[in-house]
Enzyme design. Structure first.
Site, PDB file in Angstrom:
ATOM      1  N   SER A  13       0.625  -1.139  -0.176  1.00 41.48           N
ATOM      2  CA  SER A  13      -0.073  -0.029   0.015  1.00 41.48           C
ATOM      3  C   SER A  13       0.815   1.174   0.010  1.00 41.48           C
ATOM      4  O   SER A  13       0.451   2.349  -0.323  1.00 41.48           O
ATOM      5  CB  SER A  13      -1.009  -0.024   0.978  1.00 41.48           C
ATOM      6  N   HIS A 241      12.603  -9.836   1.382  1.00 38.76           N
ATOM      7  CA  HIS A 241      11.239  -9.823   1.460  1.00 38.76           C
ATOM      8  C   HIS A 241      10.902  -9.202   2.566  1.00 38.76           C
ATOM      9  O   HIS A 241      11.414  -9.312   3.851  1.00 38.76           O
ATOM     10  CB  HIS A 241      10.923 -11.517   1.706  1.00 38.76           C
ATOM     11  N   ASP A 242      10.200  -8.015   2.577  1.00 40.36           N
ATOM     12  CA  ASP A 242       9.752  -7.049   3.635  1.00 40.36           C
ATOM     13  C   ASP A 242       9.319  -7.851   5.018  1.00 40.36           C
ATOM     14  O   ASP A 242       9.743  -7.585   6.021  1.00 40.36           O
ATOM     15  CB  ASP A 242       8.609  -6.297   3.330  1.00 40.36           C
ATOM     16  N   THR A 243       8.637  -9.048   4.850  1.00 40.69           N
ATOM     17  CA  THR A 243       8.361  -9.640   5.813  1.00 40.69           C
ATOM     18  C   THR A 243       9.370 -10.220   6.710  1.00 40.69           C
ATOM     19  O   THR A 243       9.759 -10.236   7.978  1.00 40.69           O
ATOM     20  CB  THR A 243       7.361 -10.847   5.719  1.00 40.69           C
ATOM     21  N   GLN A 309      -8.389  -1.653   3.497  1.00 45.33           N
ATOM     22  CA  GLN A 309      -7.885  -0.712   2.664  1.00 45.33           C
ATOM     23  C   GLN A 309      -8.869  -0.556   1.638  1.00 45.33           C
ATOM     24  O   GLN A 309      -9.221   0.517   0.919  1.00 45.33           O
ATOM     25  CB  GLN A 309      -6.426  -1.312   2.106  1.00 45.33           C
TER      26      GLN A 309
HETATM   27  N1  LIG Z   1      -3.832   6.038  12.004  1.00 42.04           N
HETATM   28  C1  LIG Z   1      -4.170   4.599  11.756  1.00 42.04           C
HETATM   29  N2  LIG Z   1      -5.022   3.853  12.620  1.00 42.04           N
HETATM   30  C2  LIG Z   1      -5.459   2.505  12.439  1.00 42.04           C
HETATM   31  N3  LIG Z   1      -4.827   1.992  11.350  1.00 42.04           N
HETATM   32  C3  LIG Z   1      -3.770   2.631  10.543  1.00 42.04           C
HETATM   33  C4  LIG Z   1      -3.450   3.736  10.747  1.00 42.04           C
HETATM   34  N4  LIG Z   1      -2.205   4.043  10.010  1.00 42.04           N
HETATM   35  C5  LIG Z   1      -2.078   2.832   9.288  1.00 42.04           C
HETATM   36  N5  LIG Z   1      -2.925   2.057   9.679  1.00 42.04           N
HETATM   37  C6  LIG Z   1      -3.043   0.794   9.247  1.00 42.04           C
HETATM   38  O1  LIG Z   1      -1.731   0.203   8.790  1.00 42.04           O
HETATM   39  C7  LIG Z   1      -1.987  -0.496   7.492  1.00 42.04           C
HETATM   40  C8  LIG Z   1      -0.588  -0.106   6.543  1.00 42.04           C
HETATM   41  O2  LIG Z   1       0.338  -0.766   7.144  1.00 42.04           O
HETATM   42  P1  LIG Z   1       1.831  -0.834   6.325  1.00 42.04           P
HETATM   43  O3  LIG Z   1       2.691  -1.650   7.244  1.00 42.04           O
HETATM   44  O4  LIG Z   1       2.083   0.637   6.201  1.00 42.04           O
HETATM   45  O5  LIG Z   1       1.321  -1.544   5.145  1.00 42.04           O
HETATM   46  P2  LIG Z   1       2.275  -2.175   3.929  1.00 42.04           P
HETATM   47  O6  LIG Z   1       3.571  -2.240   4.379  1.00 42.04           O
HETATM   48  O7  LIG Z   1       1.597  -3.396   3.616  1.00 42.04           O
HETATM   49  O8  LIG Z   1       1.876  -1.049   2.799  1.00 42.04           O
HETATM   50  C9  LIG Z   1      -3.186   0.312   6.792  1.00 42.04           C
HETATM   51  O9  LIG Z   1      -3.785  -0.640   5.670  1.00 42.04           O
HETATM   52  C10 LIG Z   1      -3.965   0.669   8.109  1.00 42.04           C
HETATM   53  O10 LIG Z   1      -5.113  -0.547   8.003  1.00 42.04           O
HETATM   54  C1  LIG Z   2       2.571 -11.833  -1.665  1.00 46.78           C
HETATM   55  C2  LIG Z   2       3.243 -12.068  -0.202  1.00 46.78           C
HETATM   56  O1  LIG Z   2       2.752 -12.997   0.455  1.00 46.78           O
HETATM   57  C3  LIG Z   2       3.281 -10.721   0.569  1.00 46.78           C
HETATM   58  O2  LIG Z   2       4.386 -10.173  -0.157  1.00 46.78           O
HETATM   59  C4  LIG Z   2       3.608 -11.098   2.034  1.00 46.78           C
HETATM   60  O3  LIG Z   2       4.629 -11.777   2.336  1.00 46.78           O
HETATM   61  C5  LIG Z   2       4.009  -9.561   2.475  1.00 46.78           C
HETATM   62  O4  LIG Z   2       5.319  -9.476   2.872  1.00 46.78           O
HETATM   63  C6  LIG Z   2       3.272  -8.323   2.622  1.00 46.78           C
HETATM   64  O5  LIG Z   2       3.979  -7.368   3.056  1.00 46.78           O
HETATM   65  P1  LIG Z   2       3.085  -5.965   3.227  1.00 46.78           P
HETATM   66  O6  LIG Z   2       3.723  -4.895   3.821  1.00 46.78           O
HETATM   67  O7  LIG Z   2       2.498  -5.570   1.655  1.00 46.78           O
HETATM   68  O8  LIG Z   2       1.756  -6.210   4.035  1.00 46.78           O
HETATM   69 MG   LIG Z   3       4.857  -3.700   4.592  1.00 41.07          MG
END
Ligand SMILES: Nc1ncnc2c1ncn2[C@@H]1O[C@H](COP(=O)(O)OP(=O)(O)O)[C@@H](O)[C@H]1O
Ligand SMILES: C[C@H](O)[C@H](O)[C@@H](O)C(=O)COP(=O)(O)O
Ligand SMILES: [Mg+2]
Length: 490
Positions: A13, A241-243, A309
């Site tokens: 995201s 891998h971010d995880t 989201q």
């Molecule tokens: N202020 C907030 N209050 C509640 N949930 C939040 C807030 N800010 C972000 N989030 C949650 O965190 C999620 C994003 O997490 P993040 O680790 O940045 O995602 P990714 O790494 O997958 O892009 C959003 O989808 C939302 O659900």
């Molecule tokens: C598609 C995978 O399962 C995905 O990348 C997951 O392993 C992951 O690491 C997602 O990270 P987000 O930060 O996008 O939730």
């Molecule tokens: Mg992430």
């Protein structure tokens, strides 16, 4: 002495470029650049529509971030992103075809076709990886069917972070933790599984021998230095891998916890020394992704905050995440529950319509208001965490006394509390930017400023506030709805 490095963490995201400063066993962060990431639908020259990532845009954001960071006293940079997705490069190092996302429907029903060639059990015994329809193995098989010429033309297979590293340094590599997510990587030999590649007629020559987290990929290319206004900058592979990076930053060295890496996905599991590929692990669809420093990430993907989201997006972003949480808190408890991991929620036309339809089909109250939808999502995720916790305990026989939630989802305090209430365990929430922190820590270890993963985790614990949530719902209230949630699984 202050040691500065840059972490680029691109999730499904959003992406962020964060400068880390290590000084006297503490790490501090400065967010230099943040940008949106999203999937866009594109038609290829054959007229096939694919859900795609805009990798060129993301690469440009990386360059903007590096320039903003004025990187002269920066020692290194590391990039991590989501897993499974890749590019194929031809002999001129051009990307072949579209940069397709794992949420693309091109892999619908492909898993079953592959099982006609290699059984599910054999794939699991070789790779130890959970069955998700979008795993790289099924994406490549889909490409082979729809565009066989792509694989004939391909000279290099690079996963998304590998590709960005290549653009920055000119060096091609496949980093280990991300390679394991493909379901093409042998969990025992820790190398690409030549038999699977042969059975699926995927050319093995396009893959590089894996490099471990902490490997120096190279230096930023000379032709980039002037435009970025930098002299030298090492590019180091974190757990790309971010995880894998987020789990490096779990703020504890105890062994009695489960983690939830909470972002677009919820990745829930435990860190083990060895893979667990038992029949029960397969039955529960657990994965054994490679972790940093010879650890094993025994976890399961849960649909996660993708659900909210998509609801937020369909409501034209008139509510931010914090407001959706406040609206959820005002609604009645446990009116409607869904099975978050139902494949119908992977990439529906309308998430709101899909959730409503699910509740109609299961004869529950149909959520109408934003708060009702949000509460349904959060409560359902918490019950899903309870289910995975029970499965983890059964399969690993590990004693799990607490849950560490890390990642952006930590900001959802309501979900943190629900997780404690419904699992009955103490929850420790934070740090928010665990992925970027884990990315930085691997760089500092590679540069010799931190000695070990254990020391790195102590630094995280010293540097960030970790909030504790204690269960406070009656067991009866949880039990009644736990039965309802489990019935939905059938
Ligand atoms: N202020 C907030 N209050 C509640 N949930 C939040 C807030 N800010 C972000 N989030 C949650 O965190 C999620 C994003 O997490 P993040 O680790 O940045 O995602 P990714 O790494 O997958 O892009 C959003 O989808 C939302 O659900
Ligand atoms: C598609 C995978 O399962 C995905 O990348 C997951 O392993 C992951 O690491 C997602 O990270 P987000 O930060 O996008 O939730
Ligand atoms: Mg992430």
């Amino acid at each position: 002495m202050e040691i500065r490095s840059l972490a680029i963490d691109i999730g499904a995201s959003s992406g962020r470029l964060i400068q880390g400063t290590l000084e006297d066993d503490m790490i501090s962060l400065e967010e230099i650049h943040r940008f949106k990431n999203q999937i866009t639908n594109k038609r290829d020259q054959k007229g096939n529509e694919h859900a795609c990532w805009e990798l060129d845009k993301l690469y440009n954001e990386i360059l903007v971030g590096i320039k903003k960071s004025k990187s002269n006293d920066i020692e290194s940079i590391g990039i991590d992103t989501w897993a499974v997705d890749f590019v194929l490069l031809n002999s001129a190092n051009e990307v072949i075809g579209d940069t397709v996302s794992y949420r693309c429907h091109r892999t619908d029903r492909v898993m079953e076709e592959v099982f006609d060639i290699i059984s599910k059990e054999e794939i699991y015994n070789k790779t130890g990886i959970q069955f998700l329809q979008f795993n790289t193995i099924y994406q490549l098989y889909a490409v082979k069917k729809s565009d066989p010429e792509y694989l004939e033309e391909a000279k290099s297979f690079l996963m998304v972070p590998d590709y960005f590293n290549y653009l920055l340094t000119g060096k091609k590599s496949n980093e280990y933790t991300n390679a394991t997510s493909t379901q093409l990587f042998n969990v025992s030999t820790k190398s690409w599984d030549q038999e699977i590649l042969k059975q699926l007629d995927i050319p093995s020559s396009i893959f590089n021998d894996p490099v471990k987290p902490g490997t120096v990929i190279g230096e930023i290319k000379d032709e980039l230095k002037e435009s970025l206004d930098i002299e030298e900058l090492k590019v180091i592979a974190p757990a790309t891998h971010d995880t894998g990076s987020s789990i490096v930053a779990v703020p504890t060295n105890s062994a009695d916890y489960a983690y939830i890496s909470s972002g677009t996905w919820s990745l829930m599991g435990v860190e083990t020394k060895k893979p667990i590929c038992t029949k029960k692990a397969l039955e529960y669809n657990f994965t054994n992704e490679g972790g940093a420093y010879e650890t094993n990430r025994f976890l399961k993907n849960i649909m996660g905050l993708w659900l909210i989201q998509e609801v937020k997006k369909e409501l034209n972003d008139q509510y931010d995440f914090g407001e959706l949480v406040e609206l959820a808190k005002e609604e009645q408890a446990f009116n409607s529950l869904i099975n978050p991991n139902d494949s119908r929620f992977l990439n529906p036309e309308s998430m709101i319509a899909e959730i409503k339809k699910y509740c109609q089909e299961t004869e529950q109250v149909v959520p109408q208001k934003p708060g009702e939808l949000a509460r349904c999502i959060f409560e359902s995720l918490a019950f899903q965490y309870k289910q995975v916790l029970e499965e983890l305990t059964e399969v690993t026989t590990k004693e799990i006394n607490k849950i560490h939630i890390i990642g952006g989802g930590v900001q959802n305090e309501f979900l943190n509390q629900l997780t404690a209430d419904i699992t009955g365990l103490e929850v420790y929430a934070g740090p928010i930017e665990a992925t970027a922190i884990g990315n930085l820590l691997v760089q500092y270890i590679a540069l010799g400023y931190i000695d070990s993963l254990e020391e790195a985790r102590e630094i995280v614990s010293n540097s960030f506030t970790i909030k504790n949530y204690t269960p406070n719902l009656s067991l009866e209230e949880v039990e009644n709805n736990w039965i309802k949630f489990k019935e939905l699984q059938n």
